[in-house]
Design a protein around this motif. Sequence first.
Motif, PDB file in Angstrom:
ATOM      1  N   THR A 164       0.844  -1.180   0.000  1.00  0.00           N
ATOM      2  CA  THR A 164       0.000   0.000   0.000  1.00  0.00           C
ATOM      3  C   THR A 164       0.885   1.237   0.000  1.00  0.00           C
ATOM      4  O   THR A 164       1.707   1.417   0.890  1.00  0.00           O
ATOM      5  CB  THR A 164      -0.919   0.025   1.239  1.00  0.00           C
ATOM      6  OG1 THR A 164      -1.674  -1.183   1.273  1.00  0.00           O
ATOM      7  CG2 THR A 164      -1.857   1.218   1.186  1.00  0.00           C
ATOM      8  N   GLN A 165       0.726   2.063  -1.004  1.00  0.00           N
ATOM      9  CA  GLN A 165       1.493   3.298  -1.121  1.00  0.00           C
ATOM     10  C   GLN A 165       0.716   4.398  -0.417  1.00  0.00           C
ATOM     11  O   GLN A 165      -0.380   4.765  -0.822  1.00  0.00           O
ATOM     12  CB  GLN A 165       1.687   3.618  -2.601  1.00  0.00           C
ATOM     13  CG  GLN A 165       2.318   4.961  -2.881  1.00  0.00           C
ATOM     14  CD  GLN A 165       2.402   5.216  -4.365  1.00  0.00           C
ATOM     15  OE1 GLN A 165       2.681   4.317  -5.154  1.00  0.00           O
ATOM     16  NE2 GLN A 165       2.140   6.439  -4.772  1.00  0.00           N
ATOM     17  N   TYR A 166       1.273   4.915   0.689  1.00  0.00           N
ATOM     18  CA  TYR A 166       0.495   5.874   1.447  1.00  0.00           C
ATOM     19  C   TYR A 166       1.213   7.195   1.682  1.00  0.00           C
ATOM     20  O   TYR A 166       0.752   8.035   2.433  1.00  0.00           O
ATOM     21  CB  TYR A 166       0.065   5.284   2.792  1.00  0.00           C
ATOM     22  CG  TYR A 166       1.144   5.191   3.838  1.00  0.00           C
ATOM     23  CD1 TYR A 166       1.229   6.133   4.858  1.00  0.00           C
ATOM     24  CD2 TYR A 166       2.070   4.158   3.827  1.00  0.00           C
ATOM     25  CE1 TYR A 166       2.187   6.057   5.835  1.00  0.00           C
ATOM     26  CE2 TYR A 166       3.035   4.070   4.796  1.00  0.00           C
ATOM     27  CZ  TYR A 166       3.095   5.018   5.803  1.00  0.00           C
ATOM     28  OH  TYR A 166       4.065   4.923   6.759  1.00  0.00           O
ATOM     29  N   TYR A 167       2.334   7.429   1.047  1.00  0.00           N
ATOM     30  CA  TYR A 167       3.022   8.703   1.185  1.00  0.00           C
ATOM     31  C   TYR A 167       3.814   8.951  -0.087  1.00  0.00           C
ATOM     32  O   TYR A 167       4.519   8.072  -0.576  1.00  0.00           O
ATOM     33  CB  TYR A 167       3.961   8.668   2.393  1.00  0.00           C
ATOM     34  CG  TYR A 167       4.726   9.953   2.646  1.00  0.00           C
ATOM     35  CD1 TYR A 167       4.278  10.867   3.590  1.00  0.00           C
ATOM     36  CD2 TYR A 167       5.881  10.251   1.958  1.00  0.00           C
ATOM     37  CE1 TYR A 167       4.982  12.037   3.846  1.00  0.00           C
ATOM     38  CE2 TYR A 167       6.585  11.415   2.190  1.00  0.00           C
ATOM     39  CZ  TYR A 167       6.131  12.300   3.143  1.00  0.00           C
ATOM     40  OH  TYR A 167       6.822  13.445   3.379  1.00  0.00           O
ATOM     41  N   VAL A 168       3.674  10.154  -0.622  1.00  0.00           N
ATOM     42  CA  VAL A 168       4.405  10.535  -1.821  1.00  0.00           C
ATOM     43  C   VAL A 168       5.162  11.809  -1.511  1.00  0.00           C
ATOM     44  O   VAL A 168       4.583  12.771  -0.994  1.00  0.00           O
ATOM     45  CB  VAL A 168       3.456  10.754  -3.019  1.00  0.00           C
ATOM     46  CG1 VAL A 168       4.245  11.162  -4.249  1.00  0.00           C
ATOM     47  CG2 VAL A 168       2.653   9.506  -3.301  1.00  0.00           C
ATOM     48  N   VAL A 574       9.860  10.693   4.716  1.00  0.00           N
ATOM     49  CA  VAL A 574      10.839  11.144   3.725  1.00  0.00           C
ATOM     50  C   VAL A 574      10.698  12.654   3.647  1.00  0.00           C
ATOM     51  O   VAL A 574       9.626  13.159   3.315  1.00  0.00           O
ATOM     52  CB  VAL A 574      10.607  10.516   2.336  1.00  0.00           C
ATOM     53  CG1 VAL A 574      11.680  10.982   1.364  1.00  0.00           C
ATOM     54  CG2 VAL A 574      10.586   9.002   2.417  1.00  0.00           C
ATOM     55  N   LYS A 575      11.763  13.384   3.956  1.00  0.00           N
ATOM     56  CA  LYS A 575      11.689  14.834   4.018  1.00  0.00           C
ATOM     57  C   LYS A 575      12.852  15.461   3.264  1.00  0.00           C
ATOM     58  O   LYS A 575      13.970  14.947   3.293  1.00  0.00           O
ATOM     59  CB  LYS A 575      11.725  15.323   5.472  1.00  0.00           C
ATOM     60  CG  LYS A 575      10.505  14.927   6.305  1.00  0.00           C
ATOM     61  CD  LYS A 575      10.639  15.429   7.730  1.00  0.00           C
ATOM     62  CE  LYS A 575       9.423  15.026   8.566  1.00  0.00           C
ATOM     63  NZ  LYS A 575       8.206  15.740   8.135  1.00  0.00           N
ATOM     64  N   PHE A 605       8.639   0.217   4.064  1.00  0.00           N
ATOM     65  CA  PHE A 605       9.934   0.469   3.452  1.00  0.00           C
ATOM     66  C   PHE A 605       9.764   1.640   2.494  1.00  0.00           C
ATOM     67  O   PHE A 605       8.637   2.138   2.292  1.00  0.00           O
ATOM     68  CB  PHE A 605      10.484  -0.777   2.735  1.00  0.00           C
ATOM     69  CG  PHE A 605       9.677  -1.225   1.553  1.00  0.00           C
ATOM     70  CD1 PHE A 605       9.981  -0.805   0.263  1.00  0.00           C
ATOM     71  CD2 PHE A 605       8.596  -2.093   1.720  1.00  0.00           C
ATOM     72  CE1 PHE A 605       9.229  -1.222  -0.821  1.00  0.00           C
ATOM     73  CE2 PHE A 605       7.843  -2.523   0.636  1.00  0.00           C
ATOM     74  CZ  PHE A 605       8.162  -2.086  -0.646  1.00  0.00           C
ATOM     75  N   VAL A 606      10.860   2.118   1.909  1.00  0.00           N
ATOM     76  CA  VAL A 606      10.840   3.311   1.071  1.00  0.00           C
ATOM     77  C   VAL A 606      11.382   2.981  -0.306  1.00  0.00           C
ATOM     78  O   VAL A 606      12.390   2.278  -0.446  1.00  0.00           O
ATOM     79  CB  VAL A 606      11.661   4.453   1.713  1.00  0.00           C
ATOM     80  CG1 VAL A 606      11.906   5.582   0.716  1.00  0.00           C
ATOM     81  CG2 VAL A 606      10.949   4.996   2.935  1.00  0.00           C
ATOM     82  N   GLU A 607      10.695   3.501  -1.315  1.00  0.00           N
ATOM     83  CA  GLU A 607      11.163   3.433  -2.696  1.00  0.00           C
ATOM     84  C   GLU A 607      11.550   4.850  -3.100  1.00  0.00           C
ATOM     85  O   GLU A 607      10.705   5.759  -3.098  1.00  0.00           O
ATOM     86  CB  GLU A 607      10.057   2.893  -3.595  1.00  0.00           C
ATOM     87  CG  GLU A 607      10.520   2.534  -4.985  1.00  0.00           C
ATOM     88  CD  GLU A 607       9.436   1.813  -5.763  1.00  0.00           C
ATOM     89  OE1 GLU A 607       9.686   1.480  -6.933  1.00  0.00           O
ATOM     90  OE2 GLU A 607       8.350   1.594  -5.219  1.00  0.00           O
ATOM     91  N   LEU A 608      12.830   5.049  -3.392  1.00  0.00           N
ATOM     92  CA  LEU A 608      13.368   6.384  -3.644  1.00  0.00           C
ATOM     93  C   LEU A 608      13.918   6.467  -5.056  1.00  0.00           C
ATOM     94  O   LEU A 608      14.703   5.621  -5.485  1.00  0.00           O
ATOM     95  CB  LEU A 608      14.479   6.690  -2.627  1.00  0.00           C
ATOM     96  CG  LEU A 608      15.216   8.026  -2.786  1.00  0.00           C
ATOM     97  CD1 LEU A 608      14.281   9.192  -2.478  1.00  0.00           C
ATOM     98  CD2 LEU A 608      16.451   8.077  -1.880  1.00  0.00           C
ATOM     99  N   THR A 617      13.353  14.822  -7.200  1.00  0.00           N
ATOM    100  CA  THR A 617      13.369  13.529  -6.511  1.00  0.00           C
ATOM    101  C   THR A 617      11.963  13.129  -6.092  1.00  0.00           C
ATOM    102  O   THR A 617      11.180  13.957  -5.632  1.00  0.00           O
ATOM    103  CB  THR A 617      14.288  13.600  -5.283  1.00  0.00           C
ATOM    104  OG1 THR A 617      15.634  13.826  -5.726  1.00  0.00           O
ATOM    105  CG2 THR A 617      14.237  12.310  -4.481  1.00  0.00           C
ATOM    106  N   LYS A 618      11.659  11.844  -6.235  1.00  0.00           N
ATOM    107  CA  LYS A 618      10.371  11.300  -5.804  1.00  0.00           C
ATOM    108  C   LYS A 618      10.617  10.132  -4.854  1.00  0.00           C
ATOM    109  O   LYS A 618      11.583   9.392  -5.002  1.00  0.00           O
ATOM    110  CB  LYS A 618       9.530  10.848  -6.990  1.00  0.00           C
ATOM    111  CG  LYS A 618       8.997  11.992  -7.834  1.00  0.00           C
ATOM    112  CD  LYS A 618       7.986  11.508  -8.850  1.00  0.00           C
ATOM    113  CE  LYS A 618       7.365  12.672  -9.622  1.00  0.00           C
ATOM    114  NZ  LYS A 618       6.340  12.199 -10.582  1.00  0.00           N
ATOM    115  N   ALA A 619       9.721   9.979  -3.906  1.00  0.00           N
ATOM    116  CA  ALA A 619       9.839   8.880  -2.942  1.00  0.00           C
ATOM    117  C   ALA A 619       8.456   8.399  -2.562  1.00  0.00           C
ATOM    118  O   ALA A 619       7.490   9.165  -2.555  1.00  0.00           O
ATOM    119  CB  ALA A 619      10.606   9.328  -1.700  1.00  0.00           C
TER     120      ALA A 619
END
Length: 624
Positions: A164-168, A574-575, A605-608, A617-619
């Motif tokens: 589940t992708q919950y932060y962009v 991610v900031k 986990f994070v996809e950067l 940059t996108k994360a």
Amino acid sequence: MEEEIRTEFESSGFIVGGAGPGDTAQILSTLLTYCINYKMSPADLVSNWEVYYLNRQLDGLKLESSYLDGFSSHLQNEVKEKLIKEETELHIYSSNDIDMLLSSTHTDDEGFPDTPSDKQEKPHGQSSNSELTPLTTERLSSCRAAKTNGDRITPFAQRVNKFTQYYVLNPDNVASVPSKHETETSEDELIRRIEPSQRCTLQVQRSKPEPGCRFMYDRTEDRFNYLEDRIRRSAILFSANGLCREPADPTLASEENMFAVGMVICDGEGRLNEKSILLQGSVEHSRGQRVRLDLKDINQFSLFPGQVLGIEGHNPSGHCFVVSKLIDSIPVSLDDQLPCAKKQAVDNQYHQNSNTLPRVLSSVIAAGPYTTTDNLLFEPLQELLSYACRKQPQLLVLMGPFIDSDHPDIKKGTADQSFHDIFHFEVLRKLQDFTQYLGHSVRVILIPSVRDAHHDTIFPQPAFDMNLPEDTTHQITCLANPSLFSSNEIQFGCCTVDILKQLSGDEISRKPPGGKAVDRIGRLATHILKQQSYYPLYPPAAGVPMDFSLAKEALEMPSAPDVLLLASDLAPFVKVLSLNEDMEQKQFVCVNPGRLAKGIGGGTFVELYYNEDTEKTKAFIMRI
């Protein structure tokens, strides 16, 4: 007691209050009830509130009545976890147990306690679960599905929404929930921009200490030299910067304005507060003596024990230094570039391609534990690698703990294998299968944790000493904790000690009246770069096995990285941050991927995707 609670909150920068005096009294009465029911002191209550405040990312510093219900639930969970740790045989029943007992399908598995209850069909031709096949059925769902269960933890094998992708991350540094259309279109966006066959470069710039080093031999002299070196080096950088005068002795009585450099020390064993702030100078400038600081003229500050400062002001009495200006950021030296001899190119093609490759990199970043607390099957790790097989990132960064010393089976000693065998068969073998499946297009970096049961429990911590097969030597790289490396000219700094959580418990701050809300997590992260140290806190927090004989070279941060990876128990984030508010200095991306496994459920986990600079940059924070 209520006044003591109010004073403790105010010393930490929080305001207890409601719409009127009656509301404030009611809030204090409720907080007093919490102290009595949960057997906490006011200081412990404030520490728990800070963790709740950071995890929920609340706005403002005012504790209102609307926050009390959620804070009460947080305290109940903390007490429950403490009971479970103290009583290893105690089981706290929840709604998950009721669902399991009422489920009719559970009886089919009662005779096979070691078999995961997740019965996924294996693709045709797959003979064992150690073989990695890209998942073809997983889809990114919307955030609403993740919120329907609230704080309830779903057992890992019973998950419905696997990823589940919950932060962009966007340029405005604001968390956004992806729509259904965005979810479908952005699912493979990262991999479309980079060819899967393009291999990234890797250059290790700092990875100390070396495997096999001697530790637990530090002396009082080593501790003194480490602290003195930090103060003396900072004083040299302040002087070389040209913006400050030569440091003077702040302990001498003088009505003249002077500049001094020193380290923040707490006057006593308790928590730092405005009345207990001391500044310890260097032996060269003040013979190592301490002086009390008066910060009444400073509208805004953020301090913690071990922080090195530059201050301006005067000392009229010789006993208290009245501060008129405070500088909490150590200047960067122009000559602070790593010598070429200390830079280790991992591949021979680096020097040929470094001038032609763009600063573009796709990566997946995760932090342990990698298995749930109810078994040692490492199912979250298997799911993460399967996801990475489909996404095919150029770089996979895995931070410890891998064999978590806090896992119930590890603590009770009920595992039927040695810790090294568990790491080899359950972790390393899966990673070897992963690299063989994707070929030479992927690199894997492993960074240990002080919670790793199979590794040296010391900080700073050497890299894993492993004898890898020749075909995976150039794909799997082991680095120390902390470490500094670059990939495709993008510099990464990594540390697996939970410095963010420890700083949050020891920091005190003041903001100007009427000032805007401050991003406290971002402020804690910038402390690390401002102090040019992966662990600026002193004395170290309980549970950190600091070895000062190894700390000087290993903990120093010679340059600000493009991406700072900090594994923490705080809420994942991610900031995009800067060292000052006017955003003139270099910006960097700070990443806390969270924990891949949380209790009996999956974590994050994070996809950067780093593209030239922070603006492009996108994360994505992914919930497994």
